[in-house]
Design a protein around this motif. Sequence first.
Motif, mmCIF file in Angstrom:
data_model
loop_
_atom_site.group_PDB
_atom_site.id
_atom_site.type_symbol
_atom_site.label_atom_id
_atom_site.label_comp_id
_atom_site.label_asym_id
_atom_site.label_seq_id
_atom_site.Cartn_x
_atom_site.Cartn_y
_atom_site.Cartn_z
ATOM 1 N N UNK A 175 0.830 -1.212 0.000
ATOM 2 C CA UNK A 175 0.000 0.000 0.000
ATOM 3 C C UNK A 175 0.858 1.252 0.000
ATOM 4 N N UNK A 176 1.980 1.232 0.738
ATOM 5 C CA UNK A 176 2.867 2.391 0.747
ATOM 6 C C UNK A 176 3.484 2.620 -0.625
ATOM 7 N N UNK A 177 3.818 1.532 -1.325
ATOM 8 C CA UNK A 177 4.378 1.665 -2.670
ATOM 9 C C UNK A 177 3.351 2.280 -3.616
ATOM 10 N N UNK A 178 2.088 1.859 -3.479
ATOM 11 C CA UNK A 178 1.038 2.408 -4.326
ATOM 12 C C UNK A 178 0.869 3.909 -4.088
ATOM 13 N N UNK A 179 0.798 4.292 -2.820
ATOM 14 C CA UNK A 179 0.610 5.709 -2.505
ATOM 15 C C UNK A 179 1.806 6.528 -2.962
ATOM 16 N N UNK A 180 3.000 6.010 -2.745
ATOM 17 C CA UNK A 180 4.226 6.725 -3.114
ATOM 18 C C UNK A 180 4.283 7.004 -4.607
ATOM 19 N N UNK A 181 3.787 6.063 -5.409
ATOM 20 C CA UNK A 181 3.880 6.198 -6.860
ATOM 21 C C UNK A 181 2.673 6.865 -7.508
ATOM 22 N N UNK A 182 1.727 7.304 -6.707
ATOM 23 C CA UNK A 182 0.612 8.064 -7.264
ATOM 24 C C UNK A 182 1.093 9.448 -7.688
ATOM 25 N N UNK A 183 0.746 9.910 -8.888
ATOM 26 C CA UNK A 183 1.046 11.295 -9.235
ATOM 27 C C UNK A 183 0.189 12.226 -8.380
#
Length: 310
Positions: A175-183
Amino acid sequence: MPSPRPVSLTARALGVALLLSGVPAVTATAATSGPAAAPTVTAAEVMPHLQALQQIADRNGGNRAHGTRGYAESVAYVKQALDRAGFRTQLHRFWHDGKVGDNLIADWPGGDPNHVLLVGAHLDSVPMGPGINDNGSGSAAVLTTALQVAKAKSKPERHLRFAWWGAEELGMVGSADYVKNLPPTGRKAIDLYLNLDQAGSRNVQQYLVVKDPKNGGSAAFQAFENWFGARGLATFDIPLDSSDNQPFGDAGIPSSGFSSGVSDCLHSACDNLANVDPATQEISTNALIGVVWQFAAKTPATTTPVTSRS
């Protein structure tokens, strides 16, 4: 669910043979617009997904942990069910601890892309067991909710997105990876994130509801409180850092969700199908469906606050 932090139990509580018989193929065809009452499901519509996850673990060393074939087959099972139902699915790949992991993201066609309702659960287990309550149960409830959206041929005002996170047991990595890579625009578009962790615990005393007053998640928190309270079910509020909500809260994304509580078999081999109470699983899934239907509208219908605390 990641390993408990040093806080109180209440605060922390929280080819592939694909078994898709009984999962109808539903296409994203047009439907009448406007609000509709939330559907309800029975345990018989949810438990087959847990049975499938148990069988995946059984044939892969007894677990569905990050970087294992058991996890890859779990993702493939969920993805095929969603693809058949008309969702647009993507695998968001990441690396952790020298192993590849995937987040599975599923978008339902339609709705305002600038106003997204995101619903998620972690799909991985720990190496010590199959993780059927933690968190096959939450994953199955989210999958059932998504399939009900397809079955209803829903045309929500908000865009509906569903997610299954990988490597969460290692510290909310997926989940942290997803949030981090959101523009920035993608992050801003998420109006609300709802998380479900351990949805089928036995001997439930109270439902643990995530409270997020800082980021504007209070309306969703109250919606869950109302849903449980209207049915005479006790609740207890817990903070954002109790589960996979934390990366979203840290990014300022409004968040809520709930858990049915920590099982005695947490992170153990006994967290198998027998560790899930079908009645609790049914309640949790219907609670999630009810709140998703409410917040699929940009202006959710208001309800009279009804809470029940112990």
